[in-house]
Scaffold this motif. Structure first.
Motif, PDB file in Angstrom:
ATOM      1  N   PHE A 147      24.708  11.758  37.646  1.00  0.00           N
ATOM      2  CA  PHE A 147      25.596  12.896  37.381  1.00  0.00           C
ATOM      3  C   PHE A 147      27.023  12.659  37.892  1.00  0.00           C
ATOM      4  O   PHE A 147      27.745  13.605  38.177  1.00  0.00           O
ATOM      5  N   ARG A 148      27.434  11.405  37.960  1.00  0.00           N
ATOM      6  CA  ARG A 148      28.781  11.096  38.429  1.00  0.00           C
ATOM      7  C   ARG A 148      29.751  10.818  37.282  1.00  0.00           C
ATOM      8  O   ARG A 148      30.918  10.529  37.528  1.00  0.00           O
ATOM      9  N   ASP A 149      29.259  10.883  36.054  1.00  0.00           N
ATOM     10  CA  ASP A 149      30.162  10.724  34.915  1.00  0.00           C
ATOM     11  C   ASP A 149      31.105  11.917  34.841  1.00  0.00           C
ATOM     12  O   ASP A 149      30.794  13.015  35.302  1.00  0.00           O
ATOM     13  N   ARG A 150      32.229  11.689  34.207  1.00  0.00           N
ATOM     14  CA  ARG A 150      33.160  12.802  34.023  1.00  0.00           C
ATOM     15  C   ARG A 150      32.556  13.890  33.135  1.00  0.00           C
ATOM     16  O   ARG A 150      32.816  15.077  33.330  1.00  0.00           O
ATOM     17  N   ASN A 151      31.742  13.506  32.170  1.00  0.00           N
ATOM     18  CA  ASN A 151      31.122  14.466  31.258  1.00  0.00           C
ATOM     19  C   ASN A 151      29.686  14.044  30.995  1.00  0.00           C
ATOM     20  O   ASN A 151      29.442  13.029  30.346  1.00  0.00           O
ATOM     21  N   THR A 152      28.743  14.803  31.529  1.00  0.00           N
ATOM     22  CA  THR A 152      27.317  14.517  31.364  1.00  0.00           C
ATOM     23  C   THR A 152      26.721  15.488  30.359  1.00  0.00           C
ATOM     24  O   THR A 152      26.892  16.708  30.492  1.00  0.00           O
ATOM     25  N   PHE A 153      26.018  14.948  29.365  1.00  0.00           N
ATOM     26  CA  PHE A 153      25.408  15.785  28.331  1.00  0.00           C
ATOM     27  C   PHE A 153      23.919  15.957  28.584  1.00  0.00           C
ATOM     28  O   PHE A 153      23.209  14.997  28.899  1.00  0.00           O
ATOM     29  N   ILE A 154      23.456  17.193  28.422  1.00  0.00           N
ATOM     30  CA  ILE A 154      22.031  17.517  28.505  1.00  0.00           C
ATOM     31  C   ILE A 154      21.655  18.271  27.237  1.00  0.00           C
ATOM     32  O   ILE A 154      22.322  19.245  26.870  1.00  0.00           O
ATOM     33  N   HIS A 155      20.600  17.818  26.583  1.00  0.00           N
ATOM     34  CA  HIS A 155      20.188  18.359  25.289  1.00  0.00           C
ATOM     35  C   HIS A 155      18.858  19.105  25.405  1.00  0.00           C
ATOM     36  O   HIS A 155      17.995  18.754  26.218  1.00  0.00           O
ATOM     37  N   PHE A 199      32.760  27.502  32.105  1.00  0.00           N
ATOM     38  CA  PHE A 199      34.171  27.780  31.813  1.00  0.00           C
ATOM     39  C   PHE A 199      34.511  27.742  30.329  1.00  0.00           C
ATOM     40  O   PHE A 199      35.608  28.145  29.938  1.00  0.00           O
ATOM     41  N   ALA A 200      33.589  27.286  29.468  1.00  0.00           N
ATOM     42  CA  ALA A 200      33.891  27.246  28.034  1.00  0.00           C
ATOM     43  C   ALA A 200      32.597  27.161  27.238  1.00  0.00           C
ATOM     44  O   ALA A 200      31.573  26.667  27.727  1.00  0.00           O
ATOM     45  N   ALA A 201      32.661  27.645  25.998  1.00  0.00           N
ATOM     46  CA  ALA A 201      31.521  27.585  25.080  1.00  0.00           C
ATOM     47  C   ALA A 201      32.041  27.575  23.654  1.00  0.00           C
ATOM     48  O   ALA A 201      33.091  28.158  23.359  1.00  0.00           O
ATOM     49  N   ALA A 202      31.303  26.930  22.762  1.00  0.00           N
ATOM     50  CA  ALA A 202      31.768  26.847  21.373  1.00  0.00           C
ATOM     51  C   ALA A 202      30.618  26.474  20.451  1.00  0.00           C
ATOM     52  O   ALA A 202      29.582  25.953  20.884  1.00  0.00           O
ATOM     53  N   GLU A 203      30.805  26.768  19.176  1.00  0.00           N
ATOM     54  CA  GLU A 203      29.894  26.292  18.138  1.00  0.00           C
ATOM     55  C   GLU A 203      30.602  25.165  17.391  1.00  0.00           C
ATOM     56  O   GLU A 203      31.732  25.344  16.912  1.00  0.00           O
ATOM     57  N   HIS A 246      34.136  16.943  37.477  1.00  0.00           N
ATOM     58  CA  HIS A 246      32.941  16.433  36.811  1.00  0.00           C
ATOM     59  C   HIS A 246      32.306  17.618  36.089  1.00  0.00           C
ATOM     60  O   HIS A 246      32.044  18.657  36.715  1.00  0.00           O
ATOM     61  N   ILE A 247      32.073  17.471  34.805  1.00  0.00           N
ATOM     62  CA  ILE A 247      31.511  18.581  34.035  1.00  0.00           C
ATOM     63  C   ILE A 247      30.164  18.183  33.440  1.00  0.00           C
ATOM     64  O   ILE A 247      29.862  16.994  33.266  1.00  0.00           O
ATOM     65  N   VAL A 248      29.372  19.196  33.146  1.00  0.00           N
ATOM     66  CA  VAL A 248      28.109  19.030  32.420  1.00  0.00           C
ATOM     67  C   VAL A 248      28.204  19.847  31.150  1.00  0.00           C
ATOM     68  O   VAL A 248      28.613  21.016  31.181  1.00  0.00           O
ATOM     69  N   THR A 249      27.843  19.237  30.038  1.00  0.00           N
ATOM     70  CA  THR A 249      27.860  19.910  28.739  1.00  0.00           C
ATOM     71  C   THR A 249      26.427  20.059  28.243  1.00  0.00           C
ATOM     72  O   THR A 249      25.726  19.061  28.065  1.00  0.00           O
ATOM     73  N   LEU A 250      25.995  21.290  28.055  1.00  0.00           N
ATOM     74  CA  LEU A 250      24.653  21.586  27.556  1.00  0.00           C
ATOM     75  C   LEU A 250      24.734  21.825  26.052  1.00  0.00           C
ATOM     76  O   LEU A 250      25.591  22.579  25.593  1.00  0.00           O
ATOM     77  N   ASP A 260      24.846  22.008  12.896  1.00  0.00           N
ATOM     78  CA  ASP A 260      25.563  22.900  13.797  1.00  0.00           C
ATOM     79  C   ASP A 260      24.950  22.864  15.200  1.00  0.00           C
ATOM     80  O   ASP A 260      23.729  22.786  15.355  1.00  0.00           O
ATOM     81  N   ARG A 261      25.826  22.954  16.195  1.00  0.00           N
ATOM     82  CA  ARG A 261      25.396  22.944  17.591  1.00  0.00           C
ATOM     83  C   ARG A 261      26.131  24.037  18.380  1.00  0.00           C
ATOM     84  O   ARG A 261      27.264  24.385  18.060  1.00  0.00           O
ATOM     85  N   PHE A 262      25.454  24.555  19.391  1.00  0.00           N
ATOM     86  CA  PHE A 262      26.109  25.417  20.374  1.00  0.00           C
ATOM     87  C   PHE A 262      26.186  24.627  21.666  1.00  0.00           C
ATOM     88  O   PHE A 262      25.178  24.065  22.128  1.00  0.00           O
ATOM     89  N   ILE A 263      27.375  24.556  22.263  1.00  0.00           N
ATOM     90  CA  ILE A 263      27.535  23.809  23.500  1.00  0.00           C
ATOM     91  C   ILE A 263      28.188  24.685  24.564  1.00  0.00           C
ATOM     92  O   ILE A 263      29.020  25.545  24.280  1.00  0.00           O
ATOM     93  N   LEU A 264      27.755  24.441  25.801  1.00  0.00           N
ATOM     94  CA  LEU A 264      28.244  25.195  26.955  1.00  0.00           C
ATOM     95  C   LEU A 264      28.732  24.199  28.000  1.00  0.00           C
ATOM     96  O   LEU A 264      28.041  23.228  28.322  1.00  0.00           O
ATOM     97  N   HIS A 265      29.930  24.424  28.523  1.00  0.00           N
ATOM     98  CA  HIS A 265      30.522  23.519  29.507  1.00  0.00           C
ATOM     99  C   HIS A 265      30.537  24.178  30.883  1.00  0.00           C
ATOM    100  O   HIS A 265      30.958  25.336  31.025  1.00  0.00           O
TER     101      HIS A 265
END
Length: 277
Positions: A147-155, A199-203, A246-250, A260-265
Motif C-alpha cells: 500500500f505504498r504506491d501513490r494510487n492503489t486500486f481495489i476491485h 474525497f472524490a467519487a465518479a462514474e 497516498h490514495i486508494v481507489t475502490l 461503466d464503473r463507479f470509483i471512490l477515492h
C-alpha cells in the motif's frame, strides 16, 4: 297442493343432464407444459440465488477470523471497532491474503483483500478458492501489496442481489453520505491500520484515465489529482491531497453497461501501528 306442470302431451318435462367434459389429451398436454414451466422456473430461481446464498455463507465464515467491539467516539456516538484479525488463519485459507478492508458505513463492506498474479482470477473465485459469482475483493495485480504506491486500486463486484461485496459503494454518490461517513480502514498483517478519508467519487468507463497507478513525476501525479477533483460528483474542500499523498481507489461495476464503473477515492490520513493490541 299446486298442480303438476305438464307439457303439451301431458307428460312432465325431463330434466336436462349436464354433460361432463372429459379430461382430454389437449388439456393433459397443457397441464404438463404448465407444470414443466413452473418446475423449470423454480430451478432457474434456485440456480440464480444459490451462489448468493453460498457466497454469503463463505464470507460469514471468513468473518469468524475477526473480533469487533463497540466504542464511543469523541462525538459521543457508538460505533464498531475492529479489535483483532487472525491473519494467520486467513492465510491458511488463502495465501493471497494481503489486508482487510472495512467501512463504518456501509458496514456490509467488511472483507479480506487478496492479490493475484492477474486481475481475472478473483472475478469468479471466492476467498476460499471456490467458484462463485461474488468473487473476492482484490488489489490490482500491478500494485504493490504494501500500500505504498501513490494510487492503489481495489476491485469488487456490484451484486444484483443481497447487497454484498462493493454493491453499496455507490452510496457515496451522495455528498451528504460522504460527509457523514468519511472514513474507511485497511488493516495489514504487519500490524498497521491505515485510515483513508473519502474525497472524490465518479462514474467512469473502464478505460478512463482515472485508472492510472504509475506516475512519471510529482507534476504528473498532481495533474491526476486535479482531474479527480474536477470530475468528481462533489468537492470536499477540507480534505488535503497533494503530491506526497497516498490514495486508494475502490472500483466496481454500475450494472447499467458492462463498461461503466463507479470509483471512490480515499486519501491516507492516519497510519497507526500495533492496532491489534
Amino acid at each position: 297442493m299446486p298442480p303438476n306442470k305438464r307439457n303439451a302431451r301431458g307428460r312432465q318435462p325431463r330434466k336436462r343432464r349436464k354433460r361432463r367434459r372429459a379430461f382430454g389429451p389437449i388439456s393433459m398436454i397443457v397441464l404438463i407444459i404448465a407444470v414443466g414451466v413452473f418446475v423449470f422456473s423454480l430451478y432457474q430461481l434456485f440456480i440464480n440465488l444459490w451462489p448468493y446464498f453460498e457466497g454469503g455463507r463463505i464470507y460469514d465464515g471468513v468473518r469468524l477470523h475477526i473480533t469487533t467491539e463497540q466504542i464511543v467516539d469523541e462525538g459521543g456516538n457508538t460505533r464498531v471497532r475492529l479489535s483483532s484479525i487472525d491473519f494467520e488463519g486467513l492465510r491458511e485459507i488463502n495465501p493471497d491474503t494481503i489486508a482487510w478492508l472495512r467501512f463504518d458505513q456501509p458496514e456490509a463492506i467488511n472483507y479480506p483483500v487478496v492479490r493475484s498474479h492477474d486481475n481475472a482470477e478473483y472475478l469468479t473465485r471466492a476467498f476460499d478458492g471456490s467458484y462463485n459469482i461474488l468473487g473476492a475483493i482484490f488489489m490490482d495485480m500491478y500494485n504493490n501489496a504494501n500500500f505504498r504506491d501513490r494510487n492503489t486500486f481495489i476491485h469488487g463486484h456490484n451484486m444484483h442481489i443481497g447487497g454484498g461485496m462493493f454493491s453499496q459503494l455507490s452510496d457515496y454518490r451522495d455528498v451528504a453520505f460522504a460527509r457523514a461517513n468519511p472514513y474507511f480502514y485497511i488493516y495489514t498483517p504487519d500490524g498497521f491500520v491505515r485510515t483513508y478519508r473519502v474525497f472524490a467519487a465518479a462514474e467512469v468507463r473502464d478505460n478512463d484515465p482515472r485508472y492510472q497507478m504509475n506516475f512519471v513525476d510529482d507534476a504528473d501525479f498532481q495533474n491526476y489529482l486535479d482531474m479527480i477533483r474536477q470530475s468528481s460528483f462533489y468537492i470536499i474542500e477540507e480534505v488535503q491531497v497533494g503530491v506526497d499523498s497516498h490514495i486508494v481507489t475502490l472500483s466496481t461495476c454500475t450494472n447499467v453497461r458492462d463498461e461503466d464503473r463507479f470509483i471512490l477515492h480515499g486519501v491516507l490520513v492516519a497510519l497507526q501501528a500495533e492496532w491489534a493490541d
